[in-house]
Design a protein around this motif. Structure first.
Motif, PDB file in Angstrom:
ATOM      1  N   ARG A 202      62.295 -64.445 -26.487  1.00 20.19           N
ATOM      2  CA  ARG A 202      62.266 -65.428 -25.362  1.00 20.19           C
ATOM      3  C   ARG A 202      61.143 -66.620 -25.572  1.00 20.19           C
ATOM      4  O   ARG A 202      60.255 -66.452 -26.414  1.00 20.19           O
ATOM      5  CB  ARG A 202      61.468 -64.436 -24.469  1.00 20.19           C
ATOM      6  CG  ARG A 202      62.593 -63.481 -23.931  1.00 20.19           C
ATOM      7  CD  ARG A 202      61.859 -62.119 -23.030  1.00 20.19           C
ATOM      8  NE  ARG A 202      62.987 -61.450 -22.290  1.00 20.19           N
ATOM      9  CZ  ARG A 202      63.580 -60.336 -22.951  1.00 20.19           C
ATOM     10  NH1 ARG A 202      63.423 -60.158 -24.324  1.00 20.19           N
ATOM     11  NH2 ARG A 202      64.338 -59.952 -22.318  1.00 20.19           N
ATOM     12  N   ALA A 203      61.020 -67.482 -24.578  1.00 13.61           N
ATOM     13  CA  ALA A 203      60.321 -68.842 -24.647  1.00 13.61           C
ATOM     14  C   ALA A 203      60.033 -68.911 -22.876  1.00 13.61           C
ATOM     15  O   ALA A 203      60.853 -68.971 -22.186  1.00 13.61           O
ATOM     16  CB  ALA A 203      60.807 -69.903 -25.142  1.00 13.61           C
ATOM     17  N   MET A 204      58.826 -68.951 -22.748  1.00  9.45           N
ATOM     18  CA  MET A 204      58.481 -69.252 -21.405  1.00  9.45           C
ATOM     19  C   MET A 204      58.513 -70.609 -21.445  1.00  9.45           C
ATOM     20  O   MET A 204      57.869 -71.457 -22.070  1.00  9.45           O
ATOM     21  CB  MET A 204      57.026 -68.844 -20.972  1.00  9.45           C
ATOM     22  CG  MET A 204      56.446 -68.987 -19.591  1.00  9.45           C
ATOM     23  SD  MET A 204      57.358 -68.144 -18.099  1.00  9.45           S
ATOM     24  CE  MET A 204      56.561 -66.808 -18.346  1.00  9.45           C
TER      25      MET A 204
ATOM     26  N   HIS B 104      57.851 -78.366 -21.795  1.00  8.89           N
ATOM     27  CA  HIS B 104      59.060 -78.304 -22.294  1.00  8.89           C
ATOM     28  C   HIS B 104      60.122 -78.887 -21.271  1.00  8.89           C
ATOM     29  O   HIS B 104      61.433 -78.929 -21.753  1.00  8.89           O
ATOM     30  CB  HIS B 104      59.570 -76.623 -22.376  1.00  8.89           C
ATOM     31  CG  HIS B 104      58.597 -76.058 -23.369  1.00  8.89           C
ATOM     32  ND1 HIS B 104      57.928 -74.585 -22.947  1.00  8.89           N
ATOM     33  CD2 HIS B 104      58.260 -75.986 -24.524  1.00  8.89           C
ATOM     34  CE1 HIS B 104      57.400 -74.229 -23.796  1.00  8.89           C
ATOM     35  NE2 HIS B 104      57.360 -75.160 -24.877  1.00  8.89           N
ATOM     36  N   ALA B 105      59.785 -79.558 -20.379  1.00  4.95           N
ATOM     37  CA  ALA B 105      60.547 -79.942 -19.189  1.00  4.95           C
ATOM     38  C   ALA B 105      60.770 -81.304 -19.246  1.00  4.95           C
ATOM     39  O   ALA B 105      60.122 -82.143 -19.733  1.00  4.95           O
ATOM     40  CB  ALA B 105      59.832 -79.580 -17.760  1.00  4.95           C
TER      41      ALA B 105
ATOM     42  N   ASP C  88      60.380 -69.947 -15.630  1.00  8.60           N
ATOM     43  CA  ASP C  88      61.276 -69.149 -16.104  1.00  8.60           C
ATOM     44  C   ASP C  88      61.369 -68.758 -17.469  1.00  8.60           C
ATOM     45  O   ASP C  88      60.711 -69.545 -18.338  1.00  8.60           O
ATOM     46  CB  ASP C  88      63.061 -69.270 -15.680  1.00  8.60           C
ATOM     47  CG  ASP C  88      63.193 -69.176 -14.206  1.00  8.60           C
ATOM     48  OD1 ASP C  88      62.202 -68.323 -13.406  1.00  8.60           O
ATOM     49  OD2 ASP C  88      64.487 -69.971 -13.760  1.00  8.60           O
ATOM     50  N   THR C  89      61.994 -67.763 -17.889  1.00  6.76           N
ATOM     51  CA  THR C  89      62.083 -67.568 -19.381  1.00  6.76           C
ATOM     52  C   THR C  89      63.299 -67.991 -19.872  1.00  6.76           C
ATOM     53  O   THR C  89      64.568 -67.674 -19.222  1.00  6.76           O
ATOM     54  CB  THR C  89      61.889 -65.976 -19.647  1.00  6.76           C
ATOM     55  OG1 THR C  89      60.339 -65.895 -19.122  1.00  6.76           O
ATOM     56  CG2 THR C  89      61.804 -65.696 -21.014  1.00  6.76           C
ATOM     57  N   ALA C  90      63.485 -68.407 -21.085  1.00  7.22           N
ATOM     58  CA  ALA C  90      64.796 -68.718 -21.756  1.00  7.22           C
ATOM     59  C   ALA C  90      64.806 -67.586 -22.711  1.00  7.22           C
ATOM     60  O   ALA C  90      63.987 -67.091 -23.465  1.00  7.22           O
ATOM     61  CB  ALA C  90      64.818 -70.363 -22.655  1.00  7.22           C
TER      62      ALA C  90
END
Length: 149
Positions: free
Chosen positions: A13-15, A20-21, A70-72
């Protein structure tokens, strides 16, 4: 030497943070692809017992965005192997970190090649499919790889 498909299953998982956006406050596609490649490589290396490098990534189908906060959730597993190559299915989900609710967001098939410390290709083990779950995962990957997904 053989390795079981279920031994190659990796989940990470990555928050999704603001850095990151993109300008829409959703995970930039390039970051999602990077995370997918990294988790896929972990699966390939667990299978091969060697360093694995990316040889090919099939098209990446982005179904929906992952919002900041969200989490990826990235899942990967080996579904086929050649002499020196490993084929990995990688699926990404948007996960709500407080409820655990998930939705599919991206999907790809990645080929890795096993190499030694001198960067020469090395043979990989045979893949064993021993459980109903492993057979289902393999069948889904093969169908999707051939356009049946």
């Amino acid at each position: 030497m053989t390795t079981r498909l279920t031994e190659t299953y990796i989940e990470n998982r990555a928050m999704v943070q603001p850095n990151h956006a993109n300008m829409l406050d959703t995970a930039h596609g390039g970051n999602v692809m990077k995370w997918m490649d990294e988790v896929g490589a972990m699966s390939a290396m667990r299978f091969a017992g060697e360093t694995c490098v990316t040889a090919r990534m099939s098209q990446v189908d982005f179904e929906r965005p992952i919002q900041v906060g969200d989490t990826a959730l990235i899942e990967a597993y080996v579904y086929a192997a050649g002499t020196t190559s490993v084929r990995v299915r990688v699926k990404t989900y948007r996960e709500n970190p407080t409820t655990g609710e998930t939705e599919p967001t991206a999907d790809s098939y990645i080929v890795y090649v096993a190499i030694d410390e001198d960067r020469n290709t090395v043979e990989v083990p045979d893949l064993r499919v021993e459980t109903d779950r492993a057979q289902r995962l393999r069948d889904e990957a093969l169908a999707g790889e051939n356009g049946g997904d």
